[in-house]
Design a protein around this motif. Structure first.
Motif: not given
Length: 315
Positions: A219-233
Protein backbone atom coordinates in the motif's frame (compact mmCIF):
# COMPACT_ATOMS: atom_id res chain seq x y z
CA UNK A 1 9.37 11.94 -1.52
CA UNK A 2 8.80 10.36 -4.97
CA UNK A 3 5.20 10.32 -6.18
CA UNK A 4 5.28 6.57 -6.57
CA UNK A 5 7.63 3.71 -5.87
CA UNK A 6 5.78 0.74 -7.31
CA UNK A 7 8.10 -2.28 -7.28
CA UNK A 8 8.69 -4.13 -10.55
CA UNK A 9 6.77 -7.34 -11.05
CA UNK A 10 3.48 -6.18 -9.52
CA UNK A 11 1.22 -5.30 -12.46
CA UNK A 12 -1.85 -5.01 -10.22
CA UNK A 13 -0.17 -2.37 -8.09
CA UNK A 14 1.05 -0.56 -11.19
CA UNK A 15 -2.51 -0.50 -12.53
CA UNK A 16 -3.76 0.93 -9.23
CA UNK A 17 -0.98 3.52 -9.11
CA UNK A 18 -1.68 4.68 -12.67
CA UNK A 19 -5.37 4.98 -11.88
CA UNK A 20 -4.59 7.13 -8.84
CA UNK A 21 -2.22 9.34 -10.83
CA UNK A 22 -4.81 9.95 -13.52
CA UNK A 23 -7.34 10.99 -10.89
CA UNK A 24 -4.83 13.24 -9.10
CA UNK A 25 -4.05 14.96 -12.40
CA UNK A 26 -7.73 15.60 -13.03
CA UNK A 27 -7.87 13.33 -16.06
CA UNK A 28 -10.43 11.03 -14.44
CA UNK A 29 -13.04 11.79 -11.76
CA UNK A 30 -12.37 11.55 -8.04
CA UNK A 31 -15.00 10.11 -5.74
CA UNK A 32 -16.97 12.00 -3.12
CA UNK A 33 -16.51 10.31 0.27
CA UNK A 34 -18.91 10.72 3.18
CA UNK A 35 -17.85 8.94 6.36
CA UNK A 36 -20.06 7.81 9.24
CA UNK A 37 -18.13 7.09 12.43
CA UNK A 38 -19.61 4.68 14.99
CA UNK A 39 -17.98 5.54 18.30
CA UNK A 40 -19.34 2.39 20.00
CA UNK A 41 -17.13 0.22 17.76
CA UNK A 42 -14.66 2.91 16.61
CA UNK A 43 -15.62 2.06 13.01
CA UNK A 44 -15.60 4.39 10.02
CA UNK A 45 -18.10 3.42 7.30
CA UNK A 46 -17.62 5.16 3.99
CA UNK A 47 -20.15 6.07 1.31
CA UNK A 48 -18.19 6.55 -1.92
CA UNK A 49 -19.96 8.13 -4.89
CA UNK A 50 -19.41 9.39 -8.41
CA UNK A 51 -20.60 13.03 -8.38
CA UNK A 52 -21.56 12.86 -12.07
CA UNK A 53 -23.60 9.65 -12.23
CA UNK A 54 -24.65 9.54 -8.54
CA UNK A 55 -23.70 5.85 -8.37
CA UNK A 56 -22.26 4.77 -5.03
CA UNK A 57 -20.66 2.10 -2.88
CA UNK A 58 -20.88 1.59 0.89
CA UNK A 59 -17.74 0.26 2.56
CA UNK A 60 -17.73 -1.54 5.96
CA UNK A 61 -21.18 -0.75 7.33
CA UNK A 62 -22.15 -1.28 10.98
CA UNK A 63 -25.13 -3.08 12.48
CA UNK A 64 -25.71 -1.80 16.02
CA UNK A 65 -25.52 -4.57 18.62
CA UNK A 66 -26.00 -4.43 22.39
CA UNK A 67 -24.12 -7.49 23.71
CA UNK A 68 -25.55 -7.24 27.22
CA UNK A 69 -29.14 -7.35 26.02
CA UNK A 70 -28.52 -9.33 22.84
CA UNK A 71 -30.40 -6.72 20.83
CA UNK A 72 -29.71 -5.39 17.36
CA UNK A 73 -30.77 -2.04 15.94
CA UNK A 74 -30.18 -0.03 12.80
CA UNK A 75 -29.43 3.54 13.86
CA UNK A 76 -25.99 3.61 12.21
CA UNK A 77 -27.25 2.06 8.99
CA UNK A 78 -30.31 4.30 8.95
CA UNK A 79 -28.06 7.36 8.87
CA UNK A 80 -26.39 5.94 5.77
CA UNK A 81 -29.75 5.26 4.13
CA UNK A 82 -30.89 8.82 4.90
CA UNK A 83 -27.73 10.25 3.34
CA UNK A 84 -28.02 8.06 0.24
CA UNK A 85 -31.61 9.13 -0.30
CA UNK A 86 -30.98 12.81 0.43
CA UNK A 87 -28.15 12.87 -2.13
CA UNK A 88 -30.10 10.95 -4.74
CA UNK A 89 -27.50 8.16 -4.88
CA UNK A 90 -27.94 4.73 -6.41
CA UNK A 91 -25.99 2.10 -4.47
CA UNK A 92 -24.26 -0.42 -6.73
CA UNK A 93 -21.85 -1.99 -4.22
CA UNK A 94 -21.77 -3.04 -0.57
CA UNK A 95 -18.07 -3.63 -0.04
CA UNK A 96 -16.46 -5.42 2.90
CA UNK A 97 -12.72 -5.14 3.44
CA UNK A 98 -12.78 -8.37 5.48
CA UNK A 99 -14.87 -10.33 7.99
CA UNK A 100 -14.71 -7.91 10.89
CA UNK A 101 -14.14 -9.03 14.48
CA UNK A 102 -15.30 -5.81 16.14
CA UNK A 103 -18.70 -5.09 14.60
CA UNK A 104 -21.52 -6.83 12.81
CA UNK A 105 -22.03 -5.91 9.18
CA UNK A 106 -25.25 -4.12 8.23
CA UNK A 107 -24.82 -5.06 4.54
CA UNK A 108 -27.81 -7.45 4.27
CA UNK A 109 -30.12 -4.92 5.90
CA UNK A 110 -28.80 -2.14 3.67
CA UNK A 111 -29.24 -4.37 0.65
CA UNK A 112 -32.91 -4.76 1.53
CA UNK A 113 -33.32 -1.00 1.91
CA UNK A 114 -31.28 0.43 -0.96
CA UNK A 115 -29.83 -2.45 -2.98
CA UNK A 116 -26.26 -3.14 -4.00
CA UNK A 117 -24.01 -6.11 -4.77
CA UNK A 118 -22.34 -7.51 -1.64
CA UNK A 119 -18.63 -8.18 -2.22
CA UNK A 120 -15.58 -9.33 -0.26
CA UNK A 121 -12.21 -10.94 -1.02
CA UNK A 122 -12.11 -14.52 -2.26
CA UNK A 123 -9.97 -15.62 0.70
CA UNK A 124 -13.08 -15.27 2.88
CA UNK A 125 -13.40 -18.98 2.18
CA UNK A 126 -10.32 -19.63 4.34
CA UNK A 127 -11.77 -17.50 7.16
CA UNK A 128 -15.09 -19.35 6.85
CA UNK A 129 -13.33 -22.69 7.10
CA UNK A 130 -11.41 -21.72 10.23
CA UNK A 131 -14.27 -20.05 12.08
CA UNK A 132 -16.87 -22.49 10.78
CA UNK A 133 -14.95 -25.13 12.70
CA UNK A 134 -14.64 -22.94 15.80
CA UNK A 135 -18.39 -22.31 15.83
CA UNK A 136 -19.17 -25.92 14.84
CA UNK A 137 -21.32 -24.72 11.96
CA UNK A 138 -21.74 -28.24 10.62
CA UNK A 139 -22.00 -29.58 7.09
CA UNK A 140 -24.87 -27.26 6.22
CA UNK A 141 -22.53 -24.26 6.34
CA UNK A 142 -20.95 -23.71 2.94
CA UNK A 143 -17.48 -22.21 3.31
CA UNK A 144 -17.26 -21.31 -0.38
CA UNK A 145 -18.17 -17.62 -0.14
CA UNK A 146 -21.64 -18.21 -1.57
CA UNK A 147 -23.13 -15.98 1.12
CA UNK A 148 -21.71 -13.03 -0.85
CA UNK A 149 -22.71 -11.86 -4.32
CA UNK A 150 -19.15 -11.27 -5.58
CA UNK A 151 -15.74 -12.54 -4.49
CA UNK A 152 -12.86 -10.31 -5.57
CA UNK A 153 -9.44 -11.60 -6.52
CA UNK A 154 -6.36 -9.42 -6.37
CA UNK A 155 -6.50 -7.02 -9.29
CA UNK A 156 -10.19 -7.40 -10.08
CA UNK A 157 -11.56 -4.19 -11.55
CA UNK A 158 -15.02 -2.69 -11.16
CA UNK A 159 -16.61 0.73 -11.46
CA UNK A 160 -18.63 3.13 -9.36
CA UNK A 161 -20.40 5.11 -12.02
CA UNK A 162 -17.59 6.28 -14.29
CA UNK A 163 -14.91 5.97 -11.60
CA UNK A 164 -12.51 3.07 -12.02
CA UNK A 165 -11.83 0.87 -9.02
CA UNK A 166 -9.59 -2.10 -8.27
CA UNK A 167 -9.33 -4.58 -5.40
CA UNK A 168 -5.94 -5.21 -3.78
CA UNK A 169 -5.37 -8.31 -1.65
CA UNK A 170 -3.62 -7.20 1.55
CA UNK A 171 -3.55 -10.20 3.92
CA UNK A 172 -2.01 -10.25 7.38
CA UNK A 173 -4.70 -8.93 9.71
CA UNK A 174 -6.79 -11.77 8.29
CA UNK A 175 -6.15 -13.90 5.19
CA UNK A 176 -9.01 -12.20 3.33
CA UNK A 177 -8.30 -8.49 3.77
CA UNK A 178 -8.80 -6.28 0.73
CA UNK A 179 -8.04 -2.65 0.07
CA UNK A 180 -10.17 -0.87 -2.51
CA UNK A 181 -8.58 1.74 -4.76
CA UNK A 182 -11.32 4.01 -6.10
CA UNK A 183 -10.13 6.97 -8.16
CA UNK A 184 -7.61 8.85 -6.02
CA UNK A 185 -8.74 7.16 -2.78
CA UNK A 186 -7.49 3.98 -1.09
CA UNK A 187 -9.77 2.28 1.44
CA UNK A 188 -7.39 0.21 3.54
CA UNK A 189 -9.74 -1.50 5.97
CA UNK A 190 -7.97 -2.59 9.18
CA UNK A 191 -4.52 -3.01 7.64
CA UNK A 192 -3.37 0.47 8.68
CA UNK A 193 -4.49 2.95 11.31
CA UNK A 194 -3.67 6.65 11.54
CA UNK A 195 0.09 7.28 11.56
CA UNK A 196 0.12 8.11 15.28
CA UNK A 197 -1.66 4.84 16.14
CA UNK A 198 0.10 2.35 13.88
CA UNK A 199 -1.09 -0.92 12.42
CA UNK A 200 -3.62 -3.71 12.80
CA UNK A 201 -3.08 -6.74 14.99
CA UNK A 202 -2.15 -10.00 13.29
CA UNK A 203 -2.88 -12.63 15.95
CA UNK A 204 -6.38 -13.72 14.96
CA UNK A 205 -6.66 -17.23 13.45
CA UNK A 206 -5.10 -17.00 9.99
CA UNK A 207 -3.36 -13.69 10.73
CA UNK A 208 0.33 -13.26 9.97
CA UNK A 209 2.60 -10.36 10.92
CA UNK A 210 4.99 -10.97 8.02
CA UNK A 211 2.14 -10.94 5.53
CA UNK A 212 0.87 -7.76 7.16
CA UNK A 213 4.26 -6.08 6.74
CA UNK A 214 4.37 -6.90 3.03
CA UNK A 215 0.75 -5.82 2.54
CA UNK A 216 1.50 -2.49 4.20
CA UNK A 217 4.61 -1.98 2.10
CA UNK A 218 2.47 -2.72 -0.95
CA UNK A 219 0.00 0.00 0.00
CA UNK A 220 2.83 2.40 0.80
CA UNK A 221 4.16 1.93 -2.73
CA UNK A 222 1.13 3.74 -4.12
CA UNK A 223 1.39 7.45 -5.02
CA UNK A 224 2.17 9.59 -1.98
CA UNK A 225 -0.74 12.00 -2.55
CA UNK A 226 -3.38 9.28 -2.68
CA UNK A 227 -6.07 9.73 -0.07
CA UNK A 228 -5.98 6.88 2.46
CA UNK A 229 -9.22 6.15 4.31
CA UNK A 230 -9.24 3.81 7.27
CA UNK A 231 -11.85 1.61 8.92
CA UNK A 232 -11.04 2.44 12.54
CA UNK A 233 -9.61 5.06 14.84
CA UNK A 234 -8.97 4.85 18.58
CA UNK A 235 -7.51 8.30 19.36
CA UNK A 236 -3.78 7.96 19.84
CA UNK A 237 -2.40 9.35 23.11
CA UNK A 238 -2.40 13.13 23.00
CA UNK A 239 -5.09 13.34 20.32
CA UNK A 240 -8.62 14.40 21.27
CA UNK A 241 -10.49 13.83 18.01
CA UNK A 242 -11.27 10.77 15.94
CA UNK A 243 -9.60 10.86 12.52
CA UNK A 244 -9.87 8.34 9.69
CA UNK A 245 -8.26 9.98 6.66
CA UNK A 246 -4.61 10.61 5.82
CA UNK A 247 -2.41 10.06 2.75
CA UNK A 248 -0.14 7.28 1.60
CA UNK A 249 2.86 9.62 1.87
CA UNK A 250 2.15 10.58 5.47
CA UNK A 251 1.79 6.92 6.45
CA UNK A 252 5.01 6.12 4.62
CA UNK A 253 7.00 8.74 6.49
CA UNK A 254 5.30 8.87 9.89
CA UNK A 255 3.51 5.63 10.83
CA UNK A 256 4.79 4.83 14.32
CA UNK A 257 4.97 1.09 13.63
CA UNK A 258 6.04 0.78 10.03
CA UNK A 259 7.45 4.02 8.60
CA UNK A 260 10.20 3.88 6.01
CA UNK A 261 13.33 2.41 7.54
CA UNK A 262 11.54 -0.13 9.75
CA UNK A 263 12.68 -3.60 8.70
CA UNK A 264 10.49 -6.66 8.38
CA UNK A 265 12.16 -8.30 11.38
CA UNK A 266 11.71 -5.19 13.51
CA UNK A 267 8.04 -4.95 12.57
CA UNK A 268 7.32 -8.63 13.19
CA UNK A 269 8.99 -8.49 16.60
CA UNK A 270 7.05 -5.36 17.57
CA UNK A 271 3.73 -6.66 16.25
CA UNK A 272 4.12 -10.07 17.90
CA UNK A 273 5.02 -8.57 21.27
CA UNK A 274 2.22 -5.99 21.10
CA UNK A 275 -0.41 -8.53 20.05
CA UNK A 276 0.48 -10.71 23.03
CA UNK A 277 -0.73 -7.93 25.33
CA UNK A 278 -4.09 -7.40 23.61
CA UNK A 279 -7.37 -8.92 24.73
CA UNK A 280 -9.98 -10.18 22.30
CA UNK A 281 -12.32 -7.53 20.83
CA UNK A 282 -15.48 -7.44 22.92
CA UNK A 283 -17.69 -8.23 19.92
CA UNK A 284 -15.50 -10.84 18.23
CA UNK A 285 -17.83 -13.77 18.95
CA UNK A 286 -21.06 -12.27 17.57
CA UNK A 287 -19.25 -10.33 14.85
CA UNK A 288 -17.29 -13.13 13.22
CA UNK A 289 -20.14 -15.59 13.68
CA UNK A 290 -22.44 -13.31 11.71
CA UNK A 291 -19.93 -11.83 9.26
CA UNK A 292 -18.72 -15.17 7.87
CA UNK A 293 -22.35 -15.58 6.78
CA UNK A 294 -22.21 -12.35 4.83
CA UNK A 295 -23.81 -10.45 7.71
CA UNK A 296 -26.90 -12.69 7.76
CA UNK A 297 -28.22 -13.34 11.26
CA UNK A 298 -28.83 -16.94 12.38
CA UNK A 299 -32.16 -18.41 11.33
CA UNK A 300 -34.88 -18.39 14.01
CA UNK A 301 -35.30 -21.63 15.89
CA UNK A 302 -38.67 -23.33 16.40
CA UNK A 303 -39.65 -20.75 19.04
CA UNK A 304 -39.04 -17.88 16.61
CA UNK A 305 -35.92 -16.64 18.43
CA UNK A 306 -32.45 -16.30 16.89
CA UNK A 307 -29.45 -17.50 18.90
CA UNK A 308 -25.69 -16.95 18.79
CA UNK A 309 -23.15 -19.46 20.09
CA UNK A 310 -20.33 -18.77 22.54
CA UNK A 311 -17.42 -21.22 22.15
CA UNK A 312 -15.76 -21.69 25.54
CA UNK A 313 -11.99 -21.79 26.06
CA UNK A 314 -11.22 -21.54 22.33
CA UNK A 315 -10.37 -17.94 21.41
Amino acid sequence: MPPQTVPPGDPVLLQAAQMIEQALKGNTPCPVVKTFFDEATFTASHVVSDPQTRRAAIIDSVLDFDPAAGRISHSSAEMIVAYVKSEGLKVDWLLETHAHADHLSAAPWLQQQIGGTLAIGREITHVQEVFGTIFNEGSQFEHNGSQFDRLFDDGDSFKIGEIEAVALHVPGHTPADLAYVIGDAVFAGDTLFMPDYGTARADFPGGDARQLFHSIRRLMSLPADARLLLCHDYKAPGRDEFVWETTVGVERSANVHVHEGVSEEEFVAMRTARDATLGMPKLIIPSVQVNIHGGQLPAPEDNGIRYLKIPLDVL
